[in-house]
Design a protein around this motif. Structure first.
Motif, PDB file in Angstrom:
ATOM      1  N   LEU A  44     -59.488  -7.329  -7.107  1.00  0.00           N
ATOM      2  CA  LEU A  44     -60.170  -6.114  -6.920  1.00  0.00           C
ATOM      3  C   LEU A  44     -59.961  -6.008  -5.151  1.00  0.00           C
ATOM      4  CD1 LEU A  44     -63.416  -5.570  -8.639  1.00  0.00           C
ATOM      5  CD2 LEU A  44     -61.142  -4.832  -9.212  1.00  0.00           C
ATOM      6  N   ASP A  45     -59.506  -4.577  -4.607  1.00  0.00           N
ATOM      7  CA  ASP A  45     -59.635  -4.643  -3.227  1.00  0.00           C
ATOM      8  C   ASP A  45     -60.838  -4.435  -2.727  1.00  0.00           C
ATOM      9  OD1 ASP A  45     -60.178  -1.917  -3.625  1.00  0.00           O
ATOM     10  OD2 ASP A  45     -57.985  -1.182  -3.094  1.00  0.00           O
ATOM     11  N   LYS A  46     -61.191  -4.248  -1.241  1.00  0.00           N
ATOM     12  CA  LYS A  46     -62.124  -3.819  -0.514  1.00  0.00           C
ATOM     13  C   LYS A  46     -63.130  -2.863  -1.096  1.00  0.00           C
ATOM     14  CE  LYS A  46     -60.753  -1.743   3.427  1.00  0.00           C
ATOM     15  NZ  LYS A  46     -60.439  -1.927   5.007  1.00  0.00           N
ATOM     16  N   GLU A  47     -62.497  -1.895  -1.681  1.00  0.00           N
ATOM     17  CA  GLU A  47     -63.073  -0.535  -2.232  1.00  0.00           C
ATOM     18  C   GLU A  47     -63.410  -0.873  -3.826  1.00  0.00           C
ATOM     19  OE1 GLU A  47     -60.227   2.400  -1.365  1.00  0.00           O
ATOM     20  OE2 GLU A  47     -60.769   2.384   0.849  1.00  0.00           O
ATOM     21  N   GLY A  48     -63.083  -1.915  -4.330  1.00  0.00           N
ATOM     22  CA  GLY A  48     -63.273  -2.183  -5.754  1.00  0.00           C
ATOM     23  C   GLY A  48     -62.264  -1.692  -6.590  1.00  0.00           C
ATOM     24  N   LYS A  49     -61.122  -1.401  -6.372  1.00  0.00           N
ATOM     25  CA  LYS A  49     -59.923  -0.826  -7.118  1.00  0.00           C
ATOM     26  C   LYS A  49     -59.018  -1.903  -7.347  1.00  0.00           C
ATOM     27  CE  LYS A  49     -60.026   3.760  -5.103  1.00  0.00           C
ATOM     28  NZ  LYS A  49     -59.307   4.883  -4.223  1.00  0.00           N
ATOM     29  N   ILE A  50     -58.622  -1.870  -8.488  1.00  0.00           N
ATOM     30  CA  ILE A  50     -57.559  -2.879  -9.034  1.00  0.00           C
ATOM     31  C   ILE A  50     -56.399  -2.934  -8.179  1.00  0.00           C
ATOM     32  CG2 ILE A  50     -56.304  -3.626 -10.722  1.00  0.00           C
ATOM     33  CD1 ILE A  50     -58.044  -2.402 -12.849  1.00  0.00           C
ATOM     34  N   VAL A  51     -56.058  -4.376  -7.725  1.00  0.00           N
ATOM     35  CA  VAL A  51     -54.785  -4.426  -6.883  1.00  0.00           C
ATOM     36  C   VAL A  51     -53.699  -4.010  -7.754  1.00  0.00           C
ATOM     37  CG1 VAL A  51     -53.590  -5.959  -5.371  1.00  0.00           C
ATOM     38  CG2 VAL A  51     -55.920  -5.777  -5.263  1.00  0.00           C
ATOM     39  N   ILE A  52     -52.641  -3.328  -7.382  1.00  0.00           N
ATOM     40  CA  ILE A  52     -51.486  -3.065  -8.146  1.00  0.00           C
ATOM     41  C   ILE A  52     -50.363  -3.147  -7.348  1.00  0.00           C
ATOM     42  CG2 ILE A  52     -50.287  -1.449  -9.668  1.00  0.00           C
ATOM     43  CD1 ILE A  52     -52.909  -0.509 -10.525  1.00  0.00           C
ATOM     44  N   ASP A  53     -49.358  -3.914  -7.418  1.00  0.00           N
ATOM     45  CA  ASP A  53     -48.169  -3.883  -6.739  1.00  0.00           C
ATOM     46  C   ASP A  53     -47.341  -2.715  -7.241  1.00  0.00           C
ATOM     47  OD1 ASP A  53     -48.938  -6.449  -5.741  1.00  0.00           O
ATOM     48  OD2 ASP A  53     -47.637  -7.648  -6.720  1.00  0.00           O
ATOM     49  N   LYS A  54     -46.647  -2.220  -6.124  1.00  0.00           N
ATOM     50  CA  LYS A  54     -45.704  -1.023  -6.475  1.00  0.00           C
ATOM     51  C   LYS A  54     -44.281  -1.744  -6.885  1.00  0.00           C
ATOM     52  CE  LYS A  54     -48.444   2.011  -4.323  1.00  0.00           C
ATOM     53  NZ  LYS A  54     -49.199   3.009  -4.883  1.00  0.00           N
ATOM     54  N   LYS A  55     -43.745  -0.938  -7.800  1.00  0.00           N
ATOM     55  CA  LYS A  55     -42.388  -1.512  -8.296  1.00  0.00           C
ATOM     56  C   LYS A  55     -41.400  -0.556  -7.475  1.00  0.00           C
ATOM     57  CE  LYS A  55     -43.830  -2.083 -13.004  1.00  0.00           C
ATOM     58  NZ  LYS A  55     -43.562  -1.862 -14.376  1.00  0.00           N
TER      59      LYS A  55
END
Length: 55
Positions: A44-55
């Protein structure tokens, strides 16, 4: 192409933390092992959202 790749790995206090990326979805997971128990959870990032790498 492999579905999961190791993005980062760090040895901490007798255990290992890894960041694993699902190459199909871009989702990053935090994997721990060697601490008496093992586990895997979305990173999770600092806002609690899942970290997703851009394709």
């Amino acid at each position: 192409m492999q579905r999961f790749i190791i993005k980062d790995k760090q040895h901490i206090s007798g255990g290992i933390l890894k960041i694993i990326v699902d190459t199909r979805t871009g989702v990053n997971y935090l994997v721990s092992s060697g601490f008496g128990v093992s586990g895997m959870t979305p990173l999770l990032d600092k806002e609690g959202k899942i970290v997703i790498d851009k394709k």
